[in-house]
Scaffold this motif. Structure first.
Motif, PDB file in Angstrom:
ATOM      1  N   LYS A 107     -31.193 -41.147 -49.129  1.00  0.00           N
ATOM      2  CA  LYS A 107     -32.546 -41.381 -49.617  1.00  0.00           C
ATOM      3  C   LYS A 107     -33.259 -42.322 -48.652  1.00  0.00           C
ATOM      4  O   LYS A 107     -32.680 -43.312 -48.198  1.00  0.00           O
ATOM      5  CB  LYS A 107     -32.479 -42.007 -51.015  1.00  0.00           C
ATOM      6  CG  LYS A 107     -33.825 -42.275 -51.635  1.00  0.00           C
ATOM      7  CD  LYS A 107     -33.669 -42.855 -53.025  1.00  0.00           C
ATOM      8  CE  LYS A 107     -35.046 -43.117 -53.608  1.00  0.00           C
ATOM      9  NZ  LYS A 107     -34.955 -43.590 -54.991  1.00  0.00           N
ATOM     10  N   LEU A 108     -34.495 -42.013 -48.332  1.00  0.00           N
ATOM     11  CA  LEU A 108     -35.301 -42.911 -47.527  1.00  0.00           C
ATOM     12  C   LEU A 108     -35.653 -44.115 -48.394  1.00  0.00           C
ATOM     13  O   LEU A 108     -36.121 -43.964 -49.518  1.00  0.00           O
ATOM     14  CB  LEU A 108     -36.571 -42.202 -47.044  1.00  0.00           C
ATOM     15  CG  LEU A 108     -37.370 -42.906 -45.963  1.00  0.00           C
ATOM     16  CD1 LEU A 108     -36.584 -42.978 -44.661  1.00  0.00           C
ATOM     17  CD2 LEU A 108     -38.691 -42.179 -45.731  1.00  0.00           C
ATOM     18  N   SER A 109     -35.417 -45.313 -47.882  1.00  0.00           N
ATOM     19  CA  SER A 109     -35.642 -46.521 -48.673  1.00  0.00           C
ATOM     20  C   SER A 109     -36.256 -47.612 -47.804  1.00  0.00           C
ATOM     21  O   SER A 109     -36.320 -47.490 -46.575  1.00  0.00           O
ATOM     22  CB  SER A 109     -34.322 -47.019 -49.262  1.00  0.00           C
ATOM     23  OG  SER A 109     -33.484 -47.529 -48.238  1.00  0.00           O
ATOM     24  N   GLU A 110     -36.665 -48.677 -48.440  1.00  0.00           N
ATOM     25  CA  GLU A 110     -37.209 -49.815 -47.713  1.00  0.00           C
ATOM     26  C   GLU A 110     -36.173 -50.394 -46.758  1.00  0.00           C
ATOM     27  O   GLU A 110     -36.527 -50.924 -45.709  1.00  0.00           O
ATOM     28  CB  GLU A 110     -37.690 -50.895 -48.687  1.00  0.00           C
ATOM     29  CG  GLU A 110     -38.928 -50.492 -49.454  1.00  0.00           C
ATOM     30  CD  GLU A 110     -39.374 -51.557 -50.453  1.00  0.00           C
ATOM     31  OE1 GLU A 110     -38.839 -52.683 -50.426  1.00  0.00           O
ATOM     32  OE2 GLU A 110     -40.266 -51.253 -51.257  1.00  0.00           O
ATOM     33  N   LYS A 111     -34.905 -50.271 -47.095  1.00  0.00           N
ATOM     34  CA  LYS A 111     -33.832 -50.822 -46.264  1.00  0.00           C
ATOM     35  C   LYS A 111     -33.574 -50.013 -45.003  1.00  0.00           C
ATOM     36  O   LYS A 111     -33.149 -50.553 -43.989  1.00  0.00           O
ATOM     37  CB  LYS A 111     -32.540 -50.924 -47.077  1.00  0.00           C
ATOM     38  CG  LYS A 111     -32.602 -51.942 -48.185  1.00  0.00           C
ATOM     39  CD  LYS A 111     -31.308 -51.975 -48.959  1.00  0.00           C
ATOM     40  CE  LYS A 111     -31.402 -52.979 -50.109  1.00  0.00           C
ATOM     41  NZ  LYS A 111     -30.188 -53.008 -50.912  1.00  0.00           N
ATOM     42  N   ASN A 112     -33.804 -48.695 -45.043  1.00  0.00           N
ATOM     43  CA  ASN A 112     -33.452 -47.868 -43.889  1.00  0.00           C
ATOM     44  C   ASN A 112     -34.642 -47.222 -43.176  1.00  0.00           C
ATOM     45  O   ASN A 112     -34.480 -46.635 -42.109  1.00  0.00           O
ATOM     46  CB  ASN A 112     -32.431 -46.799 -44.276  1.00  0.00           C
ATOM     47  CG  ASN A 112     -32.956 -45.782 -45.270  1.00  0.00           C
ATOM     48  OD1 ASN A 112     -34.157 -45.591 -45.446  1.00  0.00           O
ATOM     49  ND2 ASN A 112     -32.034 -45.108 -45.948  1.00  0.00           N
ATOM     50  N   VAL A 113     -35.820 -47.306 -43.732  1.00  0.00           N
ATOM     51  CA  VAL A 113     -36.961 -46.559 -43.193  1.00  0.00           C
ATOM     52  C   VAL A 113     -37.277 -46.932 -41.748  1.00  0.00           C
ATOM     53  O   VAL A 113     -37.472 -46.053 -40.903  1.00  0.00           O
ATOM     54  CB  VAL A 113     -38.214 -46.680 -44.094  1.00  0.00           C
ATOM     55  CG1 VAL A 113     -38.765 -48.096 -44.122  1.00  0.00           C
ATOM     56  CG2 VAL A 113     -39.293 -45.693 -43.659  1.00  0.00           C
TER      57      VAL A 113
END
Length: 140
Positions: A108-114
């Motif tokens: 899932k694209l997230s604030e942590k990995n974007v």
């Protein structure tokens, strides 16, 4: 960059267009696109980008293929059910155009990995199906 005879044959219909030409095709070959979501929007986008010779394509999608996806997500077929959408899409695209770089992000694209994921791409195409992801893409 010089095209091989096979590449010229593959992309000949684009190269003959005045607004594309050899220079435009070289730009496509050097470009990189991240597709967020491999569903109803992302799957045809992936097919067309690979077909025209975009040189580097990434697909991010955390879901697995379901039977209900098959009527509208044209990159998948029955043998893909219960398999990762991003990995299945990459395998299909590789068969269409083996000369491009492909990367699957089965998450899932997230604030942590974007930021880490999008930094390698010139263009991000939103094929997501929720506003939270769309806002995250826009913010990044």
């Amino acid at each position: 960059m010089k095209f091989t005879k096979k590449q010229i044959e593959r992309y000949s219909r684009q190269i003959i267009l005045k607004k594309v030409g050899t220079l435009g095709q070289k730009k496509l070959s050097k470009s990189s696109v991240l597709i967020v979501g491999a569903g109803g929007l992302g799957s045809p986008i992936a097919i067309y980008l690979a077909a025209i010779g975009v040189g580097n394509i990434g697909i991010i999608d955390k879901d697995n293929v379901e039977m209900s996806n098959l009527s509208r997500q044209i990159i998948f077929n029955t043998s893909d059910i219960n398999k990762s959408k991003s990995l299945s899409a990459i395998k299909k695209i590789k068969k269409l155009n083996p000369n491009i770089k492909l990367k699957s992000f089965n998450k899932k694209l997230s604030e942590k990995n974007v930021n880490e994921i999008v930094k390698s791409y010139n263009l991000i195409l939103d094929g997501s199906d929720n506003f939270r992801t769309r806002f995250l893409i826009n913010d990044s």
